[in-house]
Design a protein around this motif. Structure first.
Motif, mmCIF file in Angstrom:
data_model
loop_
_atom_site.group_PDB
_atom_site.id
_atom_site.type_symbol
_atom_site.label_atom_id
_atom_site.label_comp_id
_atom_site.label_asym_id
_atom_site.label_seq_id
_atom_site.Cartn_x
_atom_site.Cartn_y
_atom_site.Cartn_z
ATOM 1 N N GLU A 149 54.651 33.297 74.317
ATOM 2 C CA GLU A 149 54.459 34.661 74.815
ATOM 3 C C GLU A 149 52.983 35.014 74.918
ATOM 4 O OE1 GLU A 149 56.635 37.313 72.358
ATOM 5 O OE2 GLU A 149 58.602 36.563 72.969
ATOM 6 N N GLY A 150 52.162 34.331 74.134
ATOM 7 C CA GLY A 150 50.725 34.579 74.189
ATOM 8 C C GLY A 150 50.090 34.131 75.487
ATOM 9 N N ILE A 151 50.780 33.259 76.239
ATOM 10 C CA ILE A 151 50.238 32.811 77.524
ATOM 11 C C ILE A 151 50.042 33.991 78.460
ATOM 12 C CG2 ILE A 151 50.720 31.454 79.594
ATOM 13 C CD1 ILE A 151 52.208 29.469 77.843
ATOM 14 N N TRP A 152 51.042 34.874 78.524
ATOM 15 C CA TRP A 152 50.956 36.009 79.459
ATOM 16 C C TRP A 152 49.869 36.983 79.029
ATOM 17 C CZ3 TRP A 152 53.336 33.840 83.062
ATOM 18 C CH2 TRP A 152 54.489 33.089 82.832
ATOM 19 N N VAL A 153 49.693 37.166 77.736
ATOM 20 C CA VAL A 153 48.621 38.037 77.250
ATOM 21 C C VAL A 153 47.267 37.441 77.619
ATOM 22 C CG1 VAL A 153 47.583 39.117 75.222
ATOM 23 C CG2 VAL A 153 50.067 38.832 75.349
ATOM 24 N N SER A 201 40.997 37.417 69.537
ATOM 25 C CA SER A 201 41.920 37.326 68.400
ATOM 26 C C SER A 201 41.325 37.970 67.159
ATOM 27 C CB SER A 201 42.267 35.862 68.111
ATOM 28 O OG SER A 201 41.119 35.126 67.718
ATOM 29 N N VAL A 202 39.983 38.055 67.093
ATOM 30 C CA VAL A 202 39.339 38.613 65.895
ATOM 31 C C VAL A 202 39.514 40.126 65.808
ATOM 32 C CG1 VAL A 202 37.646 36.754 65.832
ATOM 33 C CG2 VAL A 202 37.083 38.880 67.011
ATOM 34 N N ILE A 203 39.886 40.769 66.930
ATOM 35 C CA ILE A 203 40.123 42.213 66.881
ATOM 36 C C ILE A 203 41.609 42.537 67.020
ATOM 37 C CG2 ILE A 203 37.817 42.837 67.693
ATOM 38 C CD1 ILE A 203 39.020 43.326 70.468
ATOM 39 N N GLY A 204 42.459 41.519 66.905
ATOM 40 C CA GLY A 204 43.893 41.771 66.797
ATOM 41 C C GLY A 204 44.716 41.603 68.050
ATOM 42 N N VAL A 205 44.112 41.188 69.173
ATOM 43 C CA VAL A 205 44.896 40.955 70.380
ATOM 44 C C VAL A 205 45.738 39.698 70.168
ATOM 45 C CG1 VAL A 205 44.841 40.456 72.854
ATOM 46 C CG2 VAL A 205 43.163 42.018 71.856
ATOM 47 N N GLN A 206 47.041 39.796 70.380
ATOM 48 C CA GLN A 206 47.925 38.669 70.097
ATOM 49 C C GLN A 206 48.014 37.722 71.295
ATOM 50 O OE1 GLN A 206 51.699 39.454 68.291
ATOM 51 N NE2 GLN A 206 50.847 40.687 66.664
#
Length: 220
Positions: A17-21, A165-170
């Motif tokens: 699911e992280g691919i789409w993000v 990723s360090v600020i919480g984006v999955q």
């Protein structure tokens, strides 16, 4: 060697699911960077000195400071300075778009300067105004010249997206770290994530080659 990829099988859909993000983040950053970078390019080749000074100063700031620092400033300082609780994804897009625009402006400036001056002289002799000439004559030709560099910038954005990723984006790397914290292994989730990044980059590279080939055929 204690390597067992079966341990991450239940978490594969979550990581995928992280691919789409990641792709959404990269696309938004690239579009923003391309639009603002084009504006900066026009400022740099303008005859108005204050615009050239601003564009050069802007480029020096964003090329001369770490991207991670820019990300932290936008994400952590916006609530303090503007009393606005900015989302991690928006902060990432702003930081990456502003940073990318500095590099894109230099790429586009080089592409425009590589076009023969006779193109401009011919357009001016026909009475074409400056904005129309840039939009329909110069920029399309420059785009063909800088396409490989723009694709490279997009690939760089894709890979550097892991910084958010360090600020919480999955995105991909963040999800891999979440899986790591749950099953207490690091190798398998990180290698799986690396393979995904590699496959995406290879697909983009292939599509870019096909586009370049088609553009060469259309010119012939």
């Amino acid at each position: 060697m204690n390597i067992d990829f079966s341990r991450i099988e239940p978490y594969i859909p979550f990581m995928l699911e992280g691919i789409w993000v990641t792709l959404l983040f990269t696309l938004l950053s690239l579009i923003f960077g391309l639009i603002w970078g084009t504006c900066l390019t026009l400022m740099k080749i303008s005859t108005i000195k204050p615009l050239r000074w601003f564009a050069d100063f802007y480029t020096s700031i964003f090329r001369g400071t770490p991207l991670l620092l820019q990300l932290f400033i936008i994400y952590f300082s916006t609530p303090q300075l503007l009393q606005y609780d900015i989302s991690p994804l928006m902060a990432g897009v702003l930081a990456f778009g502003l940073n990318s625009s500095a590099y894109i402006s230099e790429i586009m400036r080089a592409g425009i300067n590589a076009i023969d001056k006779g193109q401009r002289e011919a357009a001016m002799s026909l009475g074409v105004n400056y904005s129309t000439m840039m939009l329909f004559v110069i920029l399309p030709q420059a785009f063909k010249n800088i396409l490989p560099a723009l694709v490279n910038e997009m690939i760089t954005l894709l890979k550097e997206s892991s910084l958010v990723s360090v600020i919480g984006v999955q995105e991909l790397l963040r999800r891999a770290n979440i899986v790591t914290s749950q099953i207490y292994v690091t190798f398998e989730p990180l290698i799986f994530t690396g393979i995904i990044y590699y496959v995406i980059v290879m697909i983009l590279a292939i599509l870019a080659r096909l586009l370049e080939r088609r553009m060469r055929v259309s010119e012939a």
